[in-house]
Write a protein that holds these residues in place. Structure first.
Motif, short mmCIF file in Angstrom:
data_model
loop_
_atom_site.label_atom_id
_atom_site.label_comp_id
_atom_site.label_asym_id
_atom_site.label_seq_id
_atom_site.Cartn_x
_atom_site.Cartn_y
_atom_site.Cartn_z
N ASN A 87 29.27 89.29 -35.90
CA ASN A 87 30.63 89.40 -36.44
C ASN A 87 31.33 88.05 -36.60
OD1 ASN A 87 30.67 92.14 -36.75
ND2 ASN A 87 31.20 92.43 -34.58
N SER A 88 30.58 86.96 -36.63
CA SER A 88 31.26 85.68 -36.80
C SER A 88 31.35 85.29 -38.27
CB SER A 88 30.53 84.58 -36.03
OG SER A 88 29.23 84.43 -36.57
N LEU A 89 30.56 85.92 -39.12
CA LEU A 89 30.61 85.56 -40.54
C LEU A 89 31.60 86.45 -41.27
CD1 LEU A 89 26.88 84.94 -41.46
CD2 LEU A 89 28.56 83.38 -40.54
N GLU A 90 32.34 85.83 -42.18
CA GLU A 90 33.29 86.57 -42.99
C GLU A 90 32.53 87.43 -44.00
OE1 GLU A 90 36.87 85.64 -42.76
OE2 GLU A 90 37.11 87.61 -43.67
N SER A 91 31.50 86.84 -44.60
CA SER A 91 30.70 87.61 -45.55
C SER A 91 29.25 87.17 -45.44
CB SER A 91 31.20 87.38 -46.98
OG SER A 91 30.89 86.08 -47.38
N GLU A 92 28.36 88.08 -45.78
CA GLU A 92 26.94 87.77 -45.69
C GLU A 92 26.48 86.90 -46.84
OE1 GLU A 92 24.61 89.15 -43.35
OE2 GLU A 92 26.36 89.68 -42.18
N ASP A 93 27.23 86.94 -47.95
CA ASP A 93 26.82 86.13 -49.11
C ASP A 93 26.95 84.66 -48.78
OD1 ASP A 93 26.65 88.52 -50.27
OD2 ASP A 93 28.46 88.34 -51.49
N VAL A 94 25.86 83.96 -48.99
CA VAL A 94 25.90 82.51 -48.80
C VAL A 94 25.68 81.88 -50.15
CG1 VAL A 94 24.78 80.56 -47.75
CG2 VAL A 94 25.09 82.65 -46.46
N ASN A 95 26.68 81.17 -50.61
CA ASN A 95 26.60 80.60 -51.96
C ASN A 95 26.87 79.11 -51.86
OD1 ASN A 95 26.44 80.35 -54.66
ND2 ASN A 95 28.50 81.11 -55.07
N GLY A 96 25.99 78.41 -51.17
CA GLY A 96 26.19 76.97 -51.01
C GLY A 96 27.10 76.62 -49.85
N TYR A 97 27.79 77.61 -49.31
CA TYR A 97 28.62 77.36 -48.14
C TYR A 97 28.63 78.64 -47.28
CZ TYR A 97 32.01 79.92 -50.92
OH TYR A 97 32.63 80.87 -51.67
N MET A 100 33.25 81.70 -42.71
CA MET A 100 33.24 82.21 -41.33
C MET A 100 34.62 82.66 -40.90
SD MET A 100 30.54 80.35 -39.04
CE MET A 100 31.72 79.27 -38.33
N LYS A 101 34.63 83.47 -39.82
CA LYS A 101 35.89 83.79 -39.16
C LYS A 101 36.15 82.71 -38.11
CE LYS A 101 35.08 88.70 -39.68
NZ LYS A 101 34.51 89.87 -39.02
N ASP A 102 37.42 82.62 -37.69
CA ASP A 102 37.71 81.56 -36.73
C ASP A 102 37.28 81.95 -35.31
OD1 ASP A 102 39.56 83.45 -36.28
OD2 ASP A 102 41.31 82.16 -36.46
N LYS A 103 36.87 83.19 -35.12
CA LYS A 103 36.43 83.63 -33.79
C LYS A 103 35.20 82.83 -33.35
CE LYS A 103 34.34 87.41 -32.46
NZ LYS A 103 33.84 88.77 -32.57
N ASN A 104 35.19 82.36 -32.12
CA ASN A 104 34.04 81.66 -31.55
C ASN A 104 33.68 80.37 -32.26
OD1 ASN A 104 33.60 83.50 -29.58
ND2 ASN A 104 32.17 84.72 -30.79
N TRP A 105 34.56 79.82 -33.06
CA TRP A 105 34.18 78.64 -33.85
C TRP A 105 33.79 77.47 -32.97
CZ3 TRP A 105 31.88 75.96 -37.04
CH2 TRP A 105 32.29 74.72 -37.50
N PHE A 106 34.46 77.33 -31.83
CA PHE A 106 34.13 76.20 -30.94
C PHE A 106 32.70 76.34 -30.42
CE2 PHE A 106 34.05 74.23 -26.70
CZ PHE A 106 34.41 72.95 -27.06
N GLU A 107 32.33 77.56 -29.96
CA GLU A 107 30.97 77.77 -29.43
C GLU A 107 29.94 77.60 -30.54
OE1 GLU A 107 33.50 79.82 -28.78
OE2 GLU A 107 33.78 79.42 -26.64
N ILE A 108 30.29 78.10 -31.72
CA ILE A 108 29.35 77.98 -32.85
C ILE A 108 29.14 76.51 -33.21
CG2 ILE A 108 29.06 78.46 -35.30
CD1 ILE A 108 30.54 81.11 -34.77
N ALA A 109 30.23 75.75 -33.18
CA ALA A 109 30.12 74.32 -33.48
C ALA A 109 29.20 73.63 -32.49
CB ALA A 109 31.50 73.68 -33.47
N GLN A 110 29.37 73.98 -31.22
CA GLN A 110 28.49 73.39 -30.20
C GLN A 110 27.04 73.77 -30.45
OE1 GLN A 110 30.31 74.63 -26.52
NE2 GLN A 110 30.61 72.50 -25.95
#
Lengths: 233, 163
Positions: A87-97, A100-110
């Motif tokens: 549930n961290s991605l806003e959408s499954e479509d990846v189109n060059g970028y 994401m949702k802002d949830k868990n962004w710090f942990e994801i960045a790490q």
């Protein structure tokens, strides 16, 4: 004359395609011979294009059936994040970028920084983006890995009236100034930043200059800000 | 020279005190050296050996306490404008200001849409000489400085001014 000649050339080219080059080489008239050769080249090219079209069509149908699709880096990262942080991605479509949702962004960045497959050790840019009136604001991160020499872009949308995104200052130290600049221009607050103050504008400046609904303040410490010298135009 | 001829020894100059003071002040206006943008490069070029500001008695000083002239060379942002004002207030009287370049005179290229730029340094401090140009060539700056020297010379500090 010219009709006859055209017919003659067509004949000769037909012969040449079947392997009889002498038919062209034996033409007496130099002009006719060169015309025939040009026609032959053209005919060969057309034949070749038709052939490749056929093969590419057949290849396409093959990949659909059996061969594995080569994933782009963004797709790989997105799939990995989806697995690790559901549930961290806003959408499954990846189109060059990656949106994401802002949830868990710090942990994801790490995770992105220290995971050996990605090793995004360099945060190259943090940008704000304003979609316009009554629309969201967005933060965009450009990550690059020195080891693997690959890069991705991550976008996080945030509410216009209460823009808040977790800070990644502790993950990439350069994020300190990048986030302060984004805060200065768009008013997006980075939660967890150690010094969330303006970096370019004066500290007591009003408004966020790069937002689309920004209006310049009338005066700053008693000094007129907008242009006053109307007579000059 | 009539009655005055041969009445004095060598090394005596006769002049009015006002003119003497004006002459002394106008021939050594030390300028306060600070650059804000690309105009500063031209100011440096003017002070360097090719154009040689020293020959008209101008020396760059790095403290406002030692300077007579402030050359505002470049774009003054709103953030900087308060500092420019403070620096001007720190200079000792008599003090003069030169607005060098179109940014300092009117806001320059930022004068309509630049929310962060002061639209002319004369909104903050009194300006004596404006030098247009983007940036002005060293010749233009020297012309402006000579104009300022004329202005200083014409000043009569001892004469009582009638309002």
């Amino acid at each position: 004359m010219s009709e006859d000649q055209d017919k003659f050339i067509a004949d000769v080219v037909e012969k040449a395609l079947q392997g009889d080059m002498d038919a062209i080489n034996n033409i007496e008239d130099r002009v006719t011979r060169s015309k025939a050769k040009a026609a032959l080249v053209k005919a060969k090219r057309e034949a070749k294009a038709a052939a490749t079209e056929d093969t590419s069509k057949s290849e396409e149908s093959k990949t659909e059936e059996s061969a594995p699709v080569v994933k782009s880096l963004s797709e790989k990262v997105a799939a990995c994040l989806n697995e690790k942080f559901p549930n961290s991605l806003e959408s499954e479509d990846v189109n060059g970028y990656i949106q994401m949702k802002d949830k868990n962004w710090f942990e994801i960045a790490q995770y992105l920084r220290y995971n050996l497959d990605f090793l995004f050790d360099s945060l190259q840019c943090v940008t704000g983006y304003d979609f316009g009136e009554n629309e969201d604001l967005e933060v965009r991160y450009n990550l690059h890995s020195m080891t693997h020499n690959h890069a991705i872009e991550i976008r996080i949308k945030t509410d216009r009236n209460n823009p808040k995104v977790p800070s990644v200052e502790q993950v990439w130290r350069i994020g300190d100034w990048f986030e302060r600049e984004t805060y200065d221009m768009y008013g997006i607050e980075f939660e967890g930043h150690s010094n969330m103050t303006r970096i370019l504008c004066p500290e007591d400046w009003a408004g966020w200059p790069l937002r689309k609904d920004y209006e310049t303040q009338e005066s700053y410490h008693g000094i007129v800000v907008p242009k006053v010298k109307d007579g000059w135009e | 020279m009539g009655v005055l001829e041969n009445r004095f020894q060598d090394n005596v100059v006769v002049a009015s005190m006002d003119k003497l003071l004006g002459w002394a002040r106008s021939t050594s206006p030390w300028f306060f050296q600070f650059g804000l943008a690309c105009c500063a490069i031209e100011m440096m070029a003017t002070a360097a050996s090719r154009y040689d500001l020293m020959r008209i008695g101008m020396i760059p000083r790095s403290s406002p306490r030692q300077a007579d002239v402030m050359i505002v060379a470049g774009t003054v942002t709103m953030k900087m404008s308060l500092r420019v004002k403070k620096l001007y207030e720190q200079m000792a009287d008599p003090k003069y200001v030169i607005a060098m370049g179109s940014c300092a005179t009117s806001g320059g290229p930022y004068w309509q849409h630049g929310y962060h730029v002061l639209k002319g340094v004369d909104l903050v401090v009194p300006v004596d000489v404006y030098i247009p140009g983007c940036p002005p060539r060293p010749e233009a700056l020297i012309e402006g400085l000579l104009k300022l020297q004329e202005k200083i010379q014409a000043d009569r500090p001892l004469t009582k001014k009638i309002a």
